[in-house]
Every structure is written in C-alpha cells, then in structure tokens.
Scaffold this active site. Structure first.
Site, mmCIF file in Angstrom:
data_model
loop_
_atom_site.group_PDB
_atom_site.id
_atom_site.type_symbol
_atom_site.label_atom_id
_atom_site.label_comp_id
_atom_site.label_asym_id
_atom_site.label_seq_id
_atom_site.Cartn_x
_atom_site.Cartn_y
_atom_site.Cartn_z
ATOM 1 N N GLU A 143 0.849 -1.189 0.000
ATOM 2 C CA GLU A 143 0.000 0.000 0.000
ATOM 3 C C GLU A 143 0.889 1.246 0.000
ATOM 4 O OE1 GLU A 143 -2.712 0.514 3.299
ATOM 5 O OE2 GLU A 143 -3.783 2.084 2.241
ATOM 6 N N GLY A 283 2.982 2.732 10.769
ATOM 7 C CA GLY A 283 2.730 1.953 11.980
ATOM 8 C C GLY A 283 2.567 0.472 11.712
ATOM 9 N N MET A 285 0.451 -2.569 8.692
ATOM 10 C CA MET A 285 -0.245 -2.753 7.421
ATOM 11 C C MET A 285 -1.137 -3.990 7.467
ATOM 12 S SD MET A 285 -0.847 -1.637 4.455
ATOM 13 C CE MET A 285 -2.059 -2.485 3.443
ATOM 14 N N GLU A 286 -2.375 -3.805 6.973
ATOM 15 C CA GLU A 286 -3.441 -4.796 7.158
ATOM 16 C C GLU A 286 -3.501 -5.888 6.093
ATOM 17 O OE1 GLU A 286 -3.928 -1.512 6.285
ATOM 18 O OE2 GLU A 286 -5.545 -1.308 4.818
ATOM 19 N N GLU A 320 -5.548 -2.705 12.617
ATOM 20 C CA GLU A 320 -5.250 -3.582 11.472
ATOM 21 C C GLU A 320 -6.220 -4.750 11.418
ATOM 22 O OE1 GLU A 320 -3.398 -2.025 9.553
ATOM 23 O OE2 GLU A 320 -2.507 -0.690 11.060
HETATM 24 N N1 TRP Z 1 -3.079 1.014 5.697
HETATM 25 C C1 TRP Z 1 -2.132 1.270 6.747
HETATM 26 C C2 TRP Z 1 -2.943 1.549 7.975
HETATM 27 O O1 TRP Z 1 -3.409 2.597 8.222
HETATM 28 C C3 TRP Z 1 -1.229 2.428 6.449
HETATM 29 C C4 TRP Z 1 0.099 2.123 5.847
HETATM 30 C C5 TRP Z 1 0.983 1.246 6.285
HETATM 31 C C6 TRP Z 1 0.726 2.768 4.760
HETATM 32 N N2 TRP Z 1 2.117 1.294 5.545
HETATM 33 C C7 TRP Z 1 1.985 2.219 4.598
HETATM 34 C C8 TRP Z 1 0.355 3.759 3.909
HETATM 35 C C9 TRP Z 1 2.877 2.648 3.640
HETATM 36 C C10 TRP Z 1 1.229 4.197 2.914
HETATM 37 C C11 TRP Z 1 2.481 3.640 2.781
HETATM 38 O O2 TRP Z 1 -3.288 0.695 8.688
HETATM 39 ZN ZN ZN Z 2 -5.539 1.884 8.527
#
Ligand code: TRP
Ligand code: ZN
Length: 883
Positions: A143, A283, A285-286, A320
């Site tokens: 992401e 932080g 990633m899901e 997440e």
């Molecule tokens: N989707 C993730 C969250 O909010 C956010 C995220 C994690 C992200 N790593 C990233 C966004 C790297 C951009 C780039 O839970």
């Molecule tokens: Zn999120």
C-alpha cells in the site's frame, strides 16, 4: 502549475513512475476515475527469493471488463522494473512496449493469460516500498502503490484477484515463508532450498498482497470465532523478541471478540499472522491474513515499554484487525476513497480502545491529537477534504485529515443516529458491498438507509476542507435563555467559498444555584446562523456545549472565568470538564502571548488557572488518569493555531512561565500527589496506571518551579523505577534540566538499553524534545552518533520528528532549526522519499508564523525546491507549501 493527465487508451489515468522526477509529476484527479478495461480474476506468482536478487514470475488471467470502455492494450503498472520476458497465452509477446515505467501489452481477444518475469534487488530497496530486506529477512509493503515495484500489474484497488503464491529460497536463511491466506503445500530442494505454496481464497487488490521470508518464531494461540471457526493467531518476531509479544497477542484476541460483539464481524481465514519488522515507513499494514507491523507496535514488556506504548499497541493491533472488514472485505474503488477504510477503521479502533482503556480519557486523547495535528493541517497550505479531489503522490494523503477527521465525520453520523441505528447502517454497508471496491458515497448511502438519517447536506463534510468555526453566545431574558450559534467554514487552498454544514452539538444548561442540568440535548446547526430558546430559566444558566466533542469544530465564545471554573468542577461530562480547563488555559495563554494583558489582567488570569488546578489536585473523587488530563497544558501547535500569525517564542515563553508559576504556587499539593503516587506499587490496572501518569506530571510542574528539588526527585524516580513509564518519565524531566543527574541518567539509560532499538529511539527522542537550552547542539551531536542512521524510519523520526515538535529549539530565531530540518529532508529524500516528505509540514506553516521566521522557513522550502531532483512525494509537499 497543474498538468492535467490525459485519459489513456484503456480509459485509465496515467500513474506516473518512480522517484526522483526532474519535472513536475502529473496531478491525478478524482473526477477522471474510469473502471479498468480488464478484470484479473486470478494471479499466480512464483518467487525465487534472495536478499539481493529475487526473481518474480507472474501469471495473470485477464478478461475483458464488459463494464469498461473497450481497449486493445492492457497497462500493467511498473516502477523501476524491466521485463525479462513477456508471453501471452504461452507464446512470446513481441508487441509490448513501455510507457514510462508501465508495461503496455497488446491483447486482441476477450481473455488471455499474460506471463511476465522480473528481477529485483530487495537489499537495494531503501524506500521500503515493494519487496525489501530488513535485518536479514525479506518483507513487503504494497500500500498504496508498492506492488508495481515487485511485478507489472494493474496496481489499483478496484482490480480484485485471487492469489496463489509459490516461494522458494535457502532454508537456512529463510526458515519461515509466509504469505496471505493459507499454506497449501511445502517441500524441499536438494540444494538446501525449500518452498511453500500459499493460497488466499478472498479476492483482493494488489495493495493487500504480502510476503515474508526470514528466521522468525511465533507466539501463538487459538481463537474460536462466534461461528465456530478455529483460528490460529501468530505473532512472528526474531527469537530474542519472543518474550515481548504477549500483549500484542492478547490485544489481537480482544479485538477479534470485540468486533464480533460490537459490529457483528467475524474473521474469515484459519490463520492470522502478524510479523514485526524493524524498518517500516508507518505503523502497520493490514495485508489479508498477514499483517506487517512496525516492531514499535508489537513489542512490549514493562522494562522497555511505557503505558502509552501498551495502549498504542492495543490500538494498532485492533486497527489492522478491523481492516479485515473495513478495508479488505470491502475495499476502496480508488485512492481518493482512502477515508472510506481509514476514517471508519480509526473510529472502530477508537471505540474499541474506549471500551478497553476507559471512555473519558481515550476520548480526550483522541481530541488532543486532532487539535494538535489535524487542526493545523486543516488551516495550512496542505489542507484537503477527507476525500481529496487530486494528488500527485498518494502517500502524502495518509494524513490526520483522512484518518482522524475522517473518523470524526463518521462519529458524527453515529452521534446523530444513536449507536443501535448506526449499527444497522454498518450492517447494511458490509452486506451490500462485501467483495466490492466501494466509495465514500456508498458508505454514506448505506448509513443513510440503514440508520434512517438524511445525510444530503452532511455530505459536505466529505468535500469541504477546513475546520468550521462556531461562534456561541448565550443570553437571558425573563424566563428564557437563548442560544445564538453562527458557523463559518474558512477558505482553504482551492476552496475559497464554503457552504454551511450540519454540525451536531451535544449541550447542557446548568442551573448555577443547584449545579444540575435538565438533561442533555442534541442540536444540529445546519444553517449559517440560528437561535434556540430554552424556557424555564430564572437566571442565566451555564452552558456546556460540544460535549464529548460531538463535532470537530472550533467553538468560539466569551464566557467569564467563573463559568469555566464551574464547568471544570461540576460538569458531569468528563470531556466537558477537560474542555473547560482547556478553554481557561487557551484563553489565558493566547491573550498573554498576543501581548494583550496588562499586569492586573495577567494576575487575574493566572489566579483563575491556579484555583482550577488546585481544585483538580485536591478533588478526592477524581481518578488520577483523569486528573492528569485536566492538568495537561494545551500543546504548542494548538496554541499557535489560535492566532492568525503566531510568534512561537512568545507562545513557548508564556507556556513555560505559566508552568513555572503553577509549580511554585502549588508546590505543596504537587509534592503530596507525587509522593502518594510514587507509593502505588506497579500493576497494570487503571488506578496504578493513573498513579504513574500523575507521578511524572507533577514532576514536570515541579521541575519548572523548583528545578533543584525536581532534579533530586527525578533522579530517585529514575533509579528506583521498576518499569519504563517511571524511568522514561523521570529521564524526560531530567533531560530538560542542567544538572549532574541529567548526564548520569542519560548515560545509564543508554548503557542499560544499548542494542534495544525501540528503547534507544526513546533516548534520541527525549533529548530532541527537551527543554534544555542547548538542544540544537544536542541534536547535531545525536545526528552524528554511531547509532543514528537515515536507513531506519523509526530512528529518523525519533530524532527529527521530535526535534521539529520542540518549539523552542526548532523555531530558534537564527533559523538554524529550519536549516537542520531542510538539510535532513534533502539528504533523506533520495533514500526514503515517503519519510522525507512527512517532515515538510513543519516548515510549511510559514504564513502563520511571525514575519522574521516566516522568511527563514520559506527560504528553506525554496532551497529544498532548488535541489531539482526531488521525489514526487517531497516535490508535492514543498510546492503546495510554497504555493
Ligand atoms: N493502511 C495502513 C494503515 O493505516 C497504512 C500504511 C501502512 C501505509 N504502511 C503504509 C500507507 C505505507 C502508505 C504507505 O493501517
Ligand atoms: Zn488503517
């Protein structure tokens, strides 16, 4: 200047290629969205893994999308990739071409099999997007647009595919091989290699793909879902970190149960893996069934993590996990819809943490973050609606506005409908859009229908940026009290004129004599101006408004200090008590730093604050955690926000002066609380946690009023500490003092925790944030420290994010602080553009800063711009900040 992006032959929008870009990167617009010309129902990936050489073979089953415009070419996004071979239906393809980083493959039929081979070097990947190496292991971050750094693919969230992945690599180096979904087969080669095949039955967009290979161990437990599914939960870490994983694992199980009970959401695979990684841009990633986490949000034990770390881990693990429904099962149509998953998921994690950690304090913390981070964003050059209209680099829109204001907007819907009706709305949303890539509009419509609300005008919250201002006045005549409300939504970049929005305000009117109110009401202000009459008041009541922070607005009102003292002591809504204290403090500090107080007014203002603090310190009915909130001074950022043009030095000086004065005036009360709290033995319950909070907080005031005494107390707290909360709190106070204990304890802390990256991050951070007069010198020395590196985002943030938040150092009148940050941005941009771009907003508020500093800040932005070879990320943030 904006460059409009021409629509492509297949109806999609150009997604520009890799950083760095010599010319202006294109602007992508929400209105240009077109469905992709092709469906990709199945993807099969083969990885031949190596730290500095990984081969990727991708096989895509593609079908013409009947709901899109016809196209004889498929655009497969790529970023820094070269195709080693391209075949269509098994035969070598000769007609392919490159358009920027993208691979264009001509296709003439209605369904085909495209196979592409690429080769990448994970060890050279310093951007930490795509497949990269982190302390000997391989992991991915896709992401928002990282999958295109692994293989050529329609890398957009509305293309959903079922993935089958086979990976192989040296078994000694990568004993554990993980991917999304379930493991379906494994085997070994003769050459010391092994392989695993994984299958994820749930169709997903490429941004949710994940792969991990490394030498990891798991802390595991079973979980039975409400429907009877047996799930194995694993927290994967390096073996030495295993003893610090219980809290994350327990938090995961609690999140899963809570989502069943509160939102009716059940988990949908037999496996839930979480992997902790040291080098990570955000932080966590899901990724479906395989979350990748920053170690900061996984690892905790009482010696190395403080109470706030424990709470943050619980919150991020929940966040997440909740994405499995709000994000994965229902995903986003395009990246302009980011708040669809992030705003909603933040609301969900906030409600969860309110239930776990206590509603009042959690709500106050969330509002504090909103005001300190999102309000300044909303009033500065980077202001954007929660559903943006355009971007150059989507990574720049993972903002407090999209996340936190996005959550507040959905929270307002819940406030207006009530929790039960809101649940009917979310049920409808999940059932209607399961398996789809949806829009914010889809969400609003489902809530509207399911919860029975009319949200026609409310939709403006999605399109208008800027924090609304609500002017409030209460008058009284005869037996009637009249409330006058007036809203204005300020102009923001690209949005000069705004319409009034529906603003739900919870309020109560207190009878001064009895100290009681007649019950709370909810008003929805949906015009520019309105008056409301309340009969049956013999005298002017005391107004408590925006209780629970029912709307993310700035309330402006002029009420006498005695009313605020009344509310601070009597309001039955804990948030409103906090708010009354804040109003008192903000009012005094803003007047003082604006130079608008004569000696008598200053004395009266201080006295009002003193008496409010004294009441809070001695109120036996208050729990310490809430007490700690009530005596927290408004942050520098929020105070600066109160003035059109602020002088950071004056704000800092007044804020410190008030602390000093309170520390002296209330020394006896503060000391008494400090000693009482110090005697509370370590435990994880709320009372002991509250005691730890107030113990350090009293020390902060004592340090301002009586540094010699505080230095002794802090040194004692440091040395006797049985936990990180007490030890870090004491060291934080010492770091701001010029005493021998400062040097000794900083050295002790470093030696004690040397080798533990997360704790050494704290060591960097508290020095960069300190009140010590020589912070600039300290930060320069720390940047040359052997443990400092630009390769690790946590380390960079621990030094420079902290520094940029330290008003007295960063805003040094010489401009040296600005220069140091600009130097960092320029150097870091080539290594990690995402992290570099996140530092830009600190320089971006020059228009709201006094002219001398404004010129210096602007000068540094121009210097960054003049370096020429900026990434798309940093280019966008700097040009918007100058624009
Ligand atoms: N989707 C993730 C969250 O909010 C956010 C995220 C994690 C992200 N790593 C990233 C966004 C790297 C951009 C780039 O839970
Ligand atoms: Zn999120």
């Amino acid at each position: 200047m904006d460059i409009a992006t021409p629509p492509q032959p297949d109806g999609t929008t150009i997604l520009a290629d890799a950083a760095p870009t010599p010319h202006e990167p294109p602007v992508i617009r929400r209105e240009d969205y077109r469905p992709f010309g092709w469906l990709v129902p199945e993807v099969s990936l083969r990885f031949d893994l190596g730290l500095d050489r990984t081969r990727v073979h991708a096989a895509l089953t593609v079908q013409r999308n009947a709901r899109a415009d016809h196209s004889d070419t498929i655009r497969l996004n790529g970023d820094g990739l070269a195709a080693r071979s391209v075949t269509v239906d098994g035969a070598p393809c000769t007609g392919w071409s490159m358009d920027g980083g993208d691979l264009m493959v001509p296709l003439h039929g209605d369904s085909h099999l495209i196979e592409v081979e690429t080769e990448i070097d994970p060890s050279a990947n310093t951007q930490l997007m795509g497949l990269y190496a982190s302390s000997g292991m391989l992991c991915t971050q896709c992401e928002a647009e990282g999958f295109r750094r692994i293989t050529f693919f329609p890398d957009r969230p509305d293309v959903l595919s079922v993935y089958t992945v086979r990976m192989q690599g040296p078994k000694a180096q990568f004993p554990v091989l993980l991917c999304n979904g379930n493991e379906v087969a494994t085997g070994e080669g003769e050459d010391g290699s092994h392989w695993a095949e994984w299958h994820d039955p749930w169709p997903k967009p490429s941004y949710l793909f994940a792969l991990v290979a490394g030498d990891l161990v798991a802390n595991s437990q079973g979980f039975t879902t409400m429907g009877g599914r047996e799930v194995t939960l694993n927290i994967w870490v390096r073996v030495e970190d295993l003893p610090r994983t219980d809290h994350a694992l327990e938090s995961l199980a609690r999140s899963m149960r809570w989502d069943e009970e509160v939102f009716g959401r059940e988990y949908d695979l037999d496996l839930y893996n979480v992997v902790a990684v040291s080098d990570f841009n955000m932080g966590a990633m899901e990724n479906k069934g395989l979350n990748v986490f920053n170690t900061k949000y996984v690892l905790a034990d009482r010696e190395t993590a403080n109470d706030a770390d424990y709470d943050a881990i619980e919150g991020v693990i929940a966040h997440e996990y909740f994405h499995n429904w709000s994000g994965n099962r229902v995903t986003c149509r395009d990246w302009f819809q980011l708040s669809l998953k992030e705003g909603f998921t933040v609301l969900r994690d906030q409600l969860f943490s309110q239930d776990m950690q206590g509603e009042a304090v959690k709500r106050i913390e969330d509002v504090r973050v909103l005001r300190q981070v999102q309000f300044p964003e909303d009033s500065g050059p980077l202001a954007h609606p929660i559903r943006p209209d355009s971007f150059r680099e989507i990574s720049n829109f993972y903002t407090a506005t999209v996340y936190n204001k996005g959550a507040e907007v959905i929270r307002m819907m819940r406030t207006m409908s009530g929790p039960e009706a809101f649940r009917r709305g979310t049920d409808l949303y999940f059932s209607r859009h399961d398996g789809e890539a949806a829009t914010c509009e889809d969400f609003v419509r489902a809530i509207e229908e399911g919860a029975g609300l009319d949200l026609a005008q409310f939709r403006l919250w999605y399109s208008q940026a800027g924090t609304p201002k609500v002017e409030v006045a209460l008058t009284h005549e005869g037996e009637t009290a009249t409330l006058h409300l007036k809203q204005t939504v300020p102009p923001t970049p690209g949005q000069p004129d705004k319409k009034p929005m529906p603003i739900p305000l919870r309020l109560a009117l207190f009878d001064r004599a009895s100290g009681a109110h007649r019950g709370e009401e909810l008003l929805v202000l949906d015009r520019a101006e309105a008056s409301y009459h309340f009969a049956g008041f013999a005298a002017l009541p005391v107004l408590s408004i925006n209780r629970g922070f029912s709307a993310p607005v700035a309330i402006e009102r002029h009420v006498p200090a005695e009313d605020l003292l009344f509310l601070a002591a009597h309001d039955d809504d804990p948030f409103a008590r906090y708010e009354a204290m804040q109003e008192l403090l903000v009012g005094h500090l803003t007047a003082a730093s604006g130079g608008g107080l004569d000696a008598a007014e200053r004395a009266a203002g201080q006295e009002a604050v003193r008496s409010a603090f004294a009441a809070v310190l001695t109120d036996k009915a208050l729990d310490d955690s809430m007490r700690g909130e009530l005596i927290t001074l408004p942050g520098h950022g929020y105070l600066a926000e109160q003035q059109l043009v602020a002088d950071p030095a004056l704000i800092h000086a007044e804020r410190e002066a008030l602390k000093t004065w309170l520390g002296r005036e209330l020394e006896a009360d503060l000391l008494a609380i400090h000693h009482r709290a110090a005697a509370v033995p370590f435990a994880l319950d709320r009372a002991a946690k509250g005691a730890r909070k107030i113990r350090t907080q009293t020390l902060v005031y004592l340090a301002a009023g009586n540094p010699a005494l505080a230095s002794e107390l802090a040194a004692a707290q440091y040395h006797n500490a049985t936990n990180m909360t007490d030890r870090q709190g004491a060291l934080m106070v010492l770091a701001g003092l010029e005493t021998a204990a400062r040097t000794a304890c900083l050295l002790d802390f470093y030696n004690r925790f040397r080798g533990n990256d997360l704790v050494i991050d704290k060591w960097f951070s508290l020095q960069a944030l300190s009140l010590h007069p020589q912070v600039l010198e300290h930060v320069k020395a720390l940047a040359r420290h052997l443990d400092f590196t630009l390769r690790n985002p946590n380390r960079v943030r621990s030094l420079y994010m902290a520094f940029a938040a330290n008003a007295h150092a960063f805003h040094a009148a010489s401009g040296e602080g600005y220069r140091m940050l600009a130097d960092l941005i320029i150097e870091l941009d080539a290594i990690n553009a995402q992290t570099a771009a996140r530092m830009v907003p600190s320089l971006g508020r020059w228009r709201r800063t006094e002219p001398g500093r404004a010129a210096l800040m602007k000068g540094e932005l121009e210097r960054i711009m003049a370096t020429g070879s900026l990434s798309r990320d940093t280019f966008e943030q700097v040009s918007r900040s100058l624009g």
